[in-house]
Design a protein around this motif. Structure first.
Motif, PDB file in Angstrom:
ATOM      1  N   UNK A  70       0.787  -1.147  -0.001  1.00  0.00           N
ATOM      2  CA  UNK A  70      -0.042  -0.024  -0.040  1.00  0.00           C
ATOM      3  C   UNK A  70       0.696   1.227  -0.003  1.00  0.00           C
ATOM      4  N   UNK A  71       2.008   1.126   0.013  1.00  0.00           N
ATOM      5  CA  UNK A  71       2.895   2.363  -0.087  1.00  0.00           C
ATOM      6  C   UNK A  71       2.613   3.363  -1.217  1.00  0.00           C
ATOM      7  N   UNK A  72       2.962   4.783  -1.274  1.00  0.00           N
ATOM      8  CA  UNK A  72       2.585   5.468  -2.489  1.00  0.00           C
ATOM      9  C   UNK A  72       3.748   5.380  -3.352  1.00  0.00           C
ATOM     10  N   UNK A  73       3.676   5.153  -4.584  1.00  0.00           N
ATOM     11  CA  UNK A  73       4.887   5.135  -5.391  1.00  0.00           C
ATOM     12  C   UNK A  73       4.741   5.936  -6.826  1.00  0.00           C
ATOM     13  N   UNK A  74       5.667   6.528  -6.866  1.00  0.00           N
ATOM     14  CA  UNK A  74       5.866   7.455  -8.315  1.00  0.00           C
ATOM     15  C   UNK A  74       7.423   7.312  -8.569  1.00  0.00           C
ATOM     16  N   UNK A  75       7.579   7.640  -9.876  1.00  0.00           N
ATOM     17  CA  UNK A  75       9.082   7.655 -10.498  1.00  0.00           C
ATOM     18  C   UNK A  75       9.832   8.596  -9.869  1.00  0.00           C
ATOM     19  N   UNK A  76      10.899   8.482  -9.100  1.00  0.00           N
ATOM     20  CA  UNK A  76      11.816   9.368  -8.452  1.00  0.00           C
ATOM     21  C   UNK A  76      12.714   9.940  -9.440  1.00  0.00           C
ATOM     22  N   UNK A  77      12.965   9.294 -10.467  1.00  0.00           N
ATOM     23  CA  UNK A  77      14.095   9.580 -11.337  1.00  0.00           C
ATOM     24  C   UNK A  77      13.931   9.158 -12.701  1.00  0.00           C
ATOM     25  N   UNK A  78      14.068   9.838 -13.791  1.00  0.00           N
ATOM     26  CA  UNK A  78      13.762   9.260 -15.113  1.00  0.00           C
ATOM     27  C   UNK A  78      14.926   9.812 -16.169  1.00  0.00           C
ATOM     28  N   UNK A  79      15.380   8.812 -16.945  1.00  0.00           N
ATOM     29  CA  UNK A  79      16.146   9.485 -18.135  1.00  0.00           C
ATOM     30  C   UNK A  79      15.645   9.432 -19.473  1.00  0.00           C
ATOM     31  N   UNK A  80      15.727  10.385 -20.106  1.00  0.00           N
ATOM     32  CA  UNK A  80      15.041  10.495 -21.344  1.00  0.00           C
ATOM     33  C   UNK A  80      16.329  10.731 -22.530  1.00  0.00           C
ATOM     34  N   UNK A  81      16.379  10.053 -23.494  1.00  0.00           N
ATOM     35  CA  UNK A  81      17.498   9.908 -24.419  1.00  0.00           C
ATOM     36  C   UNK A  81      17.504  11.057 -25.400  1.00  0.00           C
ATOM     37  N   UNK A  82      18.438  11.635 -25.426  1.00  0.00           N
ATOM     38  CA  UNK A  82      18.489  12.823 -26.604  1.00  0.00           C
ATOM     39  C   UNK A  82      19.788  12.672 -27.509  1.00  0.00           C
ATOM     40  N   UNK A  83      20.098  11.291 -27.509  1.00  0.00           N
ATOM     41  CA  UNK A  83      21.308  11.219 -28.394  1.00  0.00           C
ATOM     42  C   UNK A  83      20.833  11.430 -29.940  1.00  0.00           C
ATOM     43  N   UNK A  84      19.776  11.248 -30.519  1.00  0.00           N
ATOM     44  CA  UNK A  84      19.508  11.289 -31.711  1.00  0.00           C
ATOM     45  C   UNK A  84      19.257  12.670 -31.901  1.00  0.00           C
ATOM     46  N   UNK A  85      20.081  13.228 -33.030  1.00  0.00           N
ATOM     47  CA  UNK A  85      20.057  14.674 -33.287  1.00  0.00           C
ATOM     48  C   UNK A  85      18.743  15.138 -33.844  1.00  0.00           C
ATOM     49  N   UNK A  86      18.037  14.086 -34.387  1.00  0.00           N
ATOM     50  CA  UNK A  86      16.590  14.323 -35.122  1.00  0.00           C
ATOM     51  C   UNK A  86      15.605  14.702 -33.735  1.00  0.00           C
ATOM     52  N   UNK A  87      15.602  14.140 -32.661  1.00  0.00           N
ATOM     53  CA  UNK A  87      14.884  14.433 -31.606  1.00  0.00           C
ATOM     54  C   UNK A  87      15.351  15.101 -30.327  1.00  0.00           C
ATOM     55  N   UNK A  88      16.689  15.459 -30.229  1.00  0.00           N
ATOM     56  CA  UNK A  88      17.452  16.030 -29.214  1.00  0.00           C
ATOM     57  C   UNK A  88      16.777  17.256 -28.730  1.00  0.00           C
ATOM     58  N   UNK A  89      16.055  17.862 -29.717  1.00  0.00           N
ATOM     59  CA  UNK A  89      15.432  19.426 -29.345  1.00  0.00           C
ATOM     60  C   UNK A  89      14.181  18.996 -28.762  1.00  0.00           C
TER      61      UNK A  89
END
Length: 664
Positions: free
Chosen positions: A456-475
């Motif tokens: 029953x503990x409350x859970x949320x994402x404490x840290x997330x990483x988003x890939x920005x390596x692709x030059x087409x989608x970095x912005x």
């Protein structure tokens, strides 16, 4: 004494005044000029017109296909209008370059069109141009008359681009995206695909990109040829498997039976490779080099799989008639390679298997029993958080039309449980800030109500990483990170350090922002710090020979996943193998297996990095106990669904409201 005639009609006419003869000559020249080119096969053209330069080969002079008779069937496939793709998985010393020269020469002479040849590197491209292509043109009169080698500006020819009447041939490299995505080309040759770039500026495989340049034509043609590399991560093997897998069956001089030449039929006493013979498996007759070459001249290609538009050919160095490929020399090379491998030095054996046997090298320990791995799945549901989980992290990989996401739960000793693996489809494209896929990601990561903890503990994402390596989608990635950080979400912009070869740590602090510097990056100008992952160490830690995924049972470092996880989970986690790479001078690198997607692994690596960003790997039992105690306290509020915010933090709620809830 004869008197000379003064009658003009009897005087001889100067040739320049002979209008009838001159007219006939002009008509003849014009007729020859406008005559359609002779119709002949590439094989016929090669034997009739082609010459081999002494600069390029020890066998100079008139080209003779009878020297390498196995080439004939491949050239016939090139001319077959029903075949779009020709693949050659081959050893060295089998005259593949001469085959390519024949194909290019014939089309430059009598069947002109635009041709492009893709090489793995600039060095390989220049080497072919200078040492193979130019000598062929110099030695072949019909080509010398049509391709200007003078280097003049007027000709428009350079070392990597050659014009001829009606067409051209261009040499490009696999790492130049502009070369691979420009104008449509009806005829493409790919050299050494095992050394070619597998992901060009994160826009895809170089072979797939260049193939698209041909498909606008009805009669397009593509030739792919090269020596293989490592089993499971070999592009030329993957291309060969797409075809009808033709093999060259030789005729036994003794019994007339046919078989494929194989190195397992070489025999000699250890240490006496000079006495080696080839033993025909059909009748155990011992062949010397002359016998073997006779059998090859009487051989034929046979398909071993159904034809589906791709004609694929396999051949090894035993078929070669050249002095450097004699039976005794091949036996000695094999013996030497096996001797060094017995001492733990496999480099020579890898080269021999690839370049002489013409097959991919199978590294020990790379085969995983996926069925056995799948049996280790635990009995819990997606988004259901097991009791041992006290923190959640996530990794997000951005593709053109979707976001791939993994969410992992961590507990004591960095034991981890998979909470979610899947993809969020974009309505249009992920590069659009207004696409609803980004709202869907918000709901997935930051809505605590999605996660149902066993205690029953409350859970949320404490840290997330988003890939920005692709030059087409970095912005778009930088935009999302900056915008969500303003909303107090812990989201990191991530790029992989893919060429550190295990030197860089999984997590290091990012460089400080420098928005005003002359060389400030796009991320810096947007106010976003970029985290660089040590991907090699991360993959070693997770899927290496002694990595977390290979540990069984429960406890520190163990990995768990749920039974109903998406079917491709394990395939994607083990989508890369660590092998010596020809592209990196033999250094051990992680290579993507042929035909397998790796977003699941990338997301898991980013989730691991995120866990280290919040220092979970440094926590002792006291820190974990403190966190669990806090979660138990917060649980008092989370019993009531309306008493927590989107991140699982307690809202300011009146005692009257709480009392009403607990009193029913």
């Amino acid at each position: 004494m004869h008197q000379l005639s003064t009658n003009p009609s009897t005087q001889p006419c100067p040739s320049w005044l002979d209008t009838t003869r001159n007219a006939r000559r002009l008509i003849s020249k014009a007729w020859k000029r406008w005559l359609p080119p002779p119709k002949m096969s590439t094989l016929e053209w090669s034997n009739r017109y082609r010459f081999v330069s002494s600069k390029a080969s020890a066998r100079s002079g008139k080209y003779k296909s009878s020297v390498t008779p196995y080439i004939d069937g491949i050239l016939d496939a090139v001319d077959d209008p029903n075949i779009h793709e020709i693949v050659g998985m081959k050893s060295a010393q089998v005259a593949w370059t001469e085959l390519v020269n024949n194909v290019i020469g014939k089309r430059a002479d009598i069947d002109p069109l635009k041709i492009i040849i893709m090489f793995p590197t600039l060095k390989a491209s220049k080497k072919y141009s200078i040492k193979k292509f130019r000598p062929m043109v110099e030695a072949t009169p019909r080509l010398r008359a049509k391709i200007d080698l003078s280097g003049s500006r007027k000709s428009g020819n350079t070392w990597d681009f050659w014009n001829f009447p009606g067409g051209s041939v261009e040499f490009v490299t696999s790492r130049a995206i502009s070369d691979l995505k420009s104008d449509a080309i009806p005829f493409i040759v790919v050299e050494e695909p095992a050394d070619a770039a597998t992901d060009v500026n994160a826009q895809g495989d170089s072979i797939a990109l260049i193939r698209e340049r041909a498909k606008t034509y009805n009669k397009w043609k593509m030739i792919i040829g090269g020596t293989p590399s490592v089993k499971g991560a070999c592009p030329v093997e993957a291309q060969y498997e797409r075809g009808d897998k033709r093999k060259f069956y030789v005729e036994c001089r003794n019994c007339g039976d046919r078989h494929v030449l194989g190195f397992e039929n070489l025999r000699w006493d250890e240490g006496k490779a000079e006495d080696a013979f080839y033993h025909a498996p059909c009748c155990d007759t011992a062949w010397n080099d002359n016998d073997k070459n006779w059998s090859v001249k009487h051989g034929e290609w046979r398909a071993t799989a159904p034809f589906k538009g791709v004609a694929s050919f396999w051949i090894n160095e035993l078929y070669s008639p050249f002095p450097g490929s004699k039976i005794a020399l091949l036996a000695q090379k094999w013996e030497d390679a096996k001797g060094e491998a017995a001492q733990g030095k496999i480099e020579k054996l890898v080269v021999f298997v690839n370049s002489s046997m013409g097959i991919p090298y199978q590294h020990a320990g790379l085969d995983l029993d996926m069925e056995e791995m799948a049996k280790r799945a635990d009995d819990y549901q997606e988004f259901h958080v097991p009791a041992g989980v006290l923190r959640l992290t996530a990794g997000v990989d951005v593709q053109r039309d979707r976001l791939a996401v993994t969410i992992w739960g961590f507990g004591r000793g960095m034991e981890r449980w998979l909470i979610y693996w899947g993809e969020l489809p974009a309505k249009e494209r992920t590069a659009d800030k207004k696409d609803p896929v980004w709202d869907a990601l918000d709901s997935l990561l930051w809505d605590a109500r999605k996660f149902k903890h066993a205690l029953g503990y409350p859970m949320h994402v404490a840290a997330a990483g988003l890939d920005c390596s692709d030059g087409n989608f970095s912005e778009i990635g930088y935009w999302y990170v900056r915008d969500r950080k303003r909303k107090r979400h812990n989201i990191l912009a991530i790029k992989g350090s893919s060429h550190d070869y295990g030197v860089k740590e999984i997590f290091t602090k990012p460089a400080p922002l420098d928005r005003r510097g002359k060389n400030s990056s796009k991320a810096a100008k947007m106010g976003v710090q970029v985290h660089i992952i040590g991907t090699y160490k991360a993959k070693d830690y997770l899927i290496g020979e002694h990595g977390c995924f290979h540990l069984q049972g429960a406890g520190s470092g163990r990995v768990h996943w749920y039974k109903e996880v998406r079917a491709d989970f394990l395939e994607q986690i083990f989508s890369e193998i660590k092998i010596p790479s020809r592209r990196s001078g033999g250094k051990m690198t992680y290579e993507v297996k042929s035909g397998v997607r790796n977003e699941g692994l990338d997301c898991t690596v980013m989730s691991e990095h995120s866990a280290r960003e919040i220092r979970l790997h440094t926590w002792d039992d006291t820190r974990w106990d403190d966190l669990e105690h806090k979660l138990k306290q917060v649980d008092l509020f989370t019993v009531a669904p309306n008493c927590v915010d989107a991140e699982g933090r307690p809202k300011k709620t009146s005692l009257a409201a709480l009392g009403q809830h607990f009193n029913g």
